[in-house]
Scaffold this motif. Structure first.
Motif, PDB file in Angstrom:
ATOM      1  N   ALA A  72       2.276  62.652  42.728  1.00  0.00           N
ATOM      2  CA  ALA A  72       1.866  61.377  42.124  1.00  0.00           C
ATOM      3  C   ALA A  72       1.812  60.344  43.246  1.00  0.00           C
ATOM      4  O   ALA A  72       2.844  59.926  43.773  1.00  0.00           O
ATOM      5  CB  ALA A  72       2.860  60.962  41.048  1.00  0.00           C
ATOM      6  N   ALA A  73       0.589  59.970  43.620  1.00  0.00           N
ATOM      7  CA  ALA A  73       0.415  59.090  44.784  1.00  0.00           C
ATOM      8  C   ALA A  73      -0.508  57.923  44.458  1.00  0.00           C
ATOM      9  O   ALA A  73      -1.055  57.283  45.347  1.00  0.00           O
ATOM     10  CB  ALA A  73      -0.167  59.898  45.951  1.00  0.00           C
ATOM     11  N   ALA A  74      -0.691  57.637  43.153  1.00  0.00           N
ATOM     12  CA  ALA A  74      -1.717  56.663  42.769  1.00  0.00           C
ATOM     13  C   ALA A  74      -1.188  55.248  42.548  1.00  0.00           C
ATOM     14  O   ALA A  74      -1.936  54.384  42.092  1.00  0.00           O
ATOM     15  CB  ALA A  74      -2.448  57.157  41.525  1.00  0.00           C
ATOM     16  N   GLY A  75       0.079  55.025  42.859  1.00  0.00           N
ATOM     17  CA  GLY A  75       0.644  53.686  42.650  1.00  0.00           C
ATOM     18  C   GLY A  75       0.023  52.657  43.587  1.00  0.00           C
ATOM     19  O   GLY A  75      -0.411  52.986  44.687  1.00  0.00           O
ATOM     20  N   GLY A  91      -4.261  57.556  37.237  1.00  0.00           N
ATOM     21  CA  GLY A  91      -4.511  56.693  36.093  1.00  0.00           C
ATOM     22  C   GLY A  91      -3.757  55.385  36.184  1.00  0.00           C
ATOM     23  O   GLY A  91      -3.218  55.039  37.241  1.00  0.00           O
ATOM     24  N   ALA A  92      -3.704  54.684  35.048  1.00  0.00           N
ATOM     25  CA  ALA A  92      -3.084  53.358  35.023  1.00  0.00           C
ATOM     26  C   ALA A  92      -1.559  53.434  35.081  1.00  0.00           C
ATOM     27  O   ALA A  92      -0.906  52.477  35.500  1.00  0.00           O
ATOM     28  CB  ALA A  92      -3.507  52.627  33.747  1.00  0.00           C
ATOM     29  N   THR A  93      -0.999  54.563  34.655  1.00  0.00           N
ATOM     30  CA  THR A  93       0.456  54.745  34.729  1.00  0.00           C
ATOM     31  C   THR A  93       0.747  56.044  35.474  1.00  0.00           C
ATOM     32  O   THR A  93      -0.146  56.896  35.626  1.00  0.00           O
ATOM     33  CB  THR A  93       1.079  54.866  33.327  1.00  0.00           C
ATOM     34  OG1 THR A  93       0.560  56.064  32.700  1.00  0.00           O
ATOM     35  CG2 THR A  93       0.750  53.660  32.450  1.00  0.00           C
ATOM     36  N   ARG A  94       2.017  56.186  35.873  1.00  0.00           N
ATOM     37  CA  ARG A  94       2.399  57.421  36.574  1.00  0.00           C
ATOM     38  C   ARG A  94       2.103  58.630  35.689  1.00  0.00           C
ATOM     39  O   ARG A  94       1.563  59.635  36.161  1.00  0.00           O
ATOM     40  CB  ARG A  94       3.881  57.373  36.940  1.00  0.00           C
ATOM     41  CG  ARG A  94       4.362  58.618  37.669  1.00  0.00           C
ATOM     42  CD  ARG A  94       5.865  58.604  37.882  1.00  0.00           C
ATOM     43  NE  ARG A  94       6.290  59.720  38.696  1.00  0.00           N
ATOM     44  CZ  ARG A  94       6.515  60.949  38.230  1.00  0.00           C
ATOM     45  NH1 ARG A  94       6.335  61.215  36.956  1.00  0.00           N
ATOM     46  NH2 ARG A  94       6.911  61.911  39.063  1.00  0.00           N
ATOM     47  N   LYS A  96       0.246  52.157  48.277  1.00  0.00           N
ATOM     48  CA  LYS A  96       1.515  52.566  48.914  1.00  0.00           C
ATOM     49  C   LYS A  96       1.422  53.924  49.616  1.00  0.00           C
ATOM     50  O   LYS A  96       2.009  54.108  50.680  1.00  0.00           O
ATOM     51  CB  LYS A  96       2.619  52.587  47.850  1.00  0.00           C
ATOM     52  CG  LYS A  96       3.969  53.037  48.354  1.00  0.00           C
ATOM     53  CD  LYS A  96       5.124  52.540  47.530  1.00  0.00           C
ATOM     54  CE  LYS A  96       5.155  53.057  46.117  1.00  0.00           C
ATOM     55  NZ  LYS A  96       6.293  52.512  45.360  1.00  0.00           N
ATOM     56  N   ASP A 129       6.933  62.458  43.647  1.00  0.00           N
ATOM     57  CA  ASP A 129       6.405  61.131  43.966  1.00  0.00           C
ATOM     58  C   ASP A 129       6.101  61.040  45.461  1.00  0.00           C
ATOM     59  O   ASP A 129       7.005  61.269  46.287  1.00  0.00           O
ATOM     60  CB  ASP A 129       7.450  60.043  43.670  1.00  0.00           C
ATOM     61  CG  ASP A 129       7.711  59.861  42.203  1.00  0.00           C
ATOM     62  OD1 ASP A 129       6.826  60.160  41.390  1.00  0.00           O
ATOM     63  OD2 ASP A 129       8.826  59.393  41.875  1.00  0.00           O
ATOM     64  N   ALA A 130       4.878  60.644  45.804  1.00  0.00           N
ATOM     65  CA  ALA A 130       4.567  60.395  47.217  1.00  0.00           C
ATOM     66  C   ALA A 130       5.492  59.313  47.773  1.00  0.00           C
ATOM     67  O   ALA A 130       5.772  59.275  48.971  1.00  0.00           O
ATOM     68  CB  ALA A 130       3.117  59.964  47.361  1.00  0.00           C
ATOM     69  N   ALA A 131       5.985  58.450  46.882  1.00  0.00           N
ATOM     70  CA  ALA A 131       6.851  57.342  47.312  1.00  0.00           C
ATOM     71  C   ALA A 131       8.234  57.817  47.774  1.00  0.00           C
ATOM     72  O   ALA A 131       9.030  57.012  48.245  1.00  0.00           O
ATOM     73  CB  ALA A 131       7.007  56.345  46.161  1.00  0.00           C
ATOM     74  N   LYS A 184      13.254  56.260  46.890  1.00  0.00           N
ATOM     75  CA  LYS A 184      11.881  55.868  46.536  1.00  0.00           C
ATOM     76  C   LYS A 184      11.514  54.593  47.280  1.00  0.00           C
ATOM     77  O   LYS A 184      12.198  53.577  47.155  1.00  0.00           O
ATOM     78  CB  LYS A 184      11.756  55.662  45.027  1.00  0.00           C
ATOM     79  CG  LYS A 184      10.327  55.360  44.614  1.00  0.00           C
ATOM     80  CD  LYS A 184      10.096  55.569  43.147  1.00  0.00           C
ATOM     81  CE  LYS A 184      10.689  54.447  42.341  1.00  0.00           C
ATOM     82  NZ  LYS A 184      10.298  54.515  40.928  1.00  0.00           N
ATOM     83  N   SER A 211      -1.449  59.543  35.718  1.00  0.00           N
ATOM     84  CA  SER A 211      -1.809  60.170  37.005  1.00  0.00           C
ATOM     85  C   SER A 211      -1.393  61.628  37.018  1.00  0.00           C
ATOM     86  O   SER A 211      -2.162  62.504  37.437  1.00  0.00           O
ATOM     87  CB  SER A 211      -1.125  59.434  38.169  1.00  0.00           C
ATOM     88  OG  SER A 211      -1.566  58.103  38.233  1.00  0.00           O
TER      89      SER A 211
END
Ligand code: C5P
Length: 232
Positions: free
Chosen positions: A19-22, A91-94, A33, A116-118, A218, A97
């Protein structure tokens, strides 16, 4: 629309969704990010590289910031990350995505791990720990840390009660699941889900906990980024 990697990934049993879409607004930079600079490369490169080199992982799907699918594929190519099967727009939320990435997972997959990519400093030992409960019959497994501080429930700036922290833990990613259970969980309403385990819990899945890792911090603020960089 998913961007297909030129990679040569063989479809296998264990898939990882990143999940890297934030947007990473709190980092205060001019790009998402996942493309903040950590060391000398994008934040996303760190977990991508580690997952590519991990023998437990067969295939990877990245949920990229919308419009950043192509840079994500190029990054995977630069890293020779041949396990990357696709980069999809998040998408708009984790949860949305993750749902977009999950749609790319092969029907034959047995285990899906969501990361999480974060949280760039992913140690293979955490992945090893997560797979043990799945082999024992659990639907999922999450890494957790004990809560060190005293926890208070607050209303309108006033302490309402002190919460017993004995039974409380802080959940991290990566989180691992049996693929059919995760699919069932994501077929339902995704509203309010801040992690994947909570969706699996909602459909009655049994989720085990394993020891987390403080280095899986994170990245939210510039201070977090500097701290993670000092641990590289
Ligand atoms: O926003 P936060 O840092 O809590 O997000 C956790 C992870 O979920 C990050 O790796 C972020 O890129 C990802 N995310 C996503 N799609 C969103 C929001 C967050 O993939 N819409």
């Amino acid at each position: 629309m998913a961007q297909r990697s030129g990679g040569s990934a063989e479809v296998g049993a264990t898939w990882v969704l990143i999940a890297a879409a934030g947007s990473g607004e709190r980092l205060g930079i001019d790009r998402p990010k996942a493309f903040a600079v950590l060391g000398e490369r994008p934040l996303l490169a760190e977990s991508l590289d580690r997952l590519e080199r991990c023998e437990l992982v067969d295939a990877i799907v990245v949920a990229a910031p919308p419009g950043w699918e192509e840079p994500s594929i190029l990054l995977a190519e630069e890293l020779a990350a041949s396990k990357v099967v696709a980069c999809v727009a998040g998408g708009a939320t984790r949860a949305e995505s993750v749902a977009a990435a999950l749609a790319e997972v092969d029907e034959q997959a047995l285990v899906v791990i969501v990361h999480d990519a974060a949280r760039p400093l992913l140690d293979e030992a955490v992945l090893e720990r997560l797979l043990v409960p799945l082999a024992e019959g659990f639907d999922g497994a999450v890494p957790v840390l004990a809560v060190a501080d005293t926890l208070k429930r607050v209303r309108d700036g006033v302490v309402f009660e002190t919460v017993d922290r004995e039974a409380l833990v802080a959940a991290q990613t990566p989180q691992a699941f049996l693929a059919p259970t995760l699919r069932r969980a994501f077929a339902r309403d995704l509203e309010g889900a801040t992690d994947c385990a909570s969706l699996v819990e909602r459909v009655g899945g049994r989720v085990a906990v394993v020891d987390g890792d403080k280095k899986l911090l994170k990245v939210t603020t510039a201070d977090d980024l500097a701290l993670v960089e000092s641990w590289l």
